[in-house]
Design a protein around this motif. Structure first.
Motif: not given
Length: 214
Positions: A28-38
């Protein structure tokens, strides 16, 4: 199921949840919420989708759990901060605040990025907004106590209610972190920027404090 077996299962589940939260926190810190897939979270944690769904219903719940863990660590740190302020010069409160924000189990800048992500997410999600607002209400309440103790110990005069001062301190610090990240400063540079701004705020809100910086 025996008590020992139940305890062991609970411990294993707790470890699995921690692995998922650690992986999610980094992503989440690296890519944000939307950029971090399951799939990315599970791969980083070294776990399966089944393990994920056994512990969390979706990424939203995981995101809130990551933030809540950070919140809990923050509140513990604030308790310690409140107990250490009497007898300090008001200027030393800045050092305590910076130490408080920069040593909470998550890397300094990474936590700040995660906080920004959550704040933006909370603006669009009522449940997240409620959790975020309650967190800072408690943080500001506890920080206000620490500030009041520091001011009273040296006869400093607050020009605003202590909780307002706490909110200003917190906002100043987080804005300095955001500005430092955008300016590509290293962690040391970000801390110096935050210290400089908080020193100005301190003297603006505690005008009876005349000690110069060393």
């Amino acid at each position: 199921m025996t008590f020992t077996a139940a305890t062991g299962q609970a411990a294993r589940r707790a470890r699995t949840r921690e692995r998922l939260m650690d992986a999610a926190s980094d992503l989440f810190a690296e890519n944000g919420f939307s950029g971090s897939s399951l799939d990315m979270i599970c791969e980083r944690a070294g776990l399966t989708r089944g393990a994920f769904h056994y512990n969390f219903s979706n990424r939203e719940e995981l995101f809130l759990s990551v933030m809540q863990r950070g919140f809990d660590e923050t509140l513990v740190a604030l308790e310690a901060l409140g107990g250490s302020t009497p007898g300090h010069q008001p200027e030393e409160l800045i050092d305590l605040l910076v130490a408080f924000y920069s040593t909470r189990g998550q890397e300094f800048v990474a936590w700040s990025r995660l906080n920004e992500e959550f704040r933006l997410h909370a603006m669009r999600d009522p449940a997240a907004a409620e959790a975020y607002t309650e967190y800072f209400r408690v943080v500001h309440q506890k920080l206000a106590f620490a500030i009041t103790q520091a001011a009273e110990s040296k006869g400093a005069r607050l020009l605003a209610p202590a909780e307002t001062v706490a909110a200003i301190f917190t906002g100043t610090f987080l804005q300095a972190v955001s500005d430092g990240i955008l300016a590509s400063l290293d962690d040391g540079g970000i801390q110096r920027l935050a210290m400089d701004r908080m020193f100005v705020i301190l003297h603006a809100l505690m005008p009876s404090s005349r000690r110069s910086r060393g």
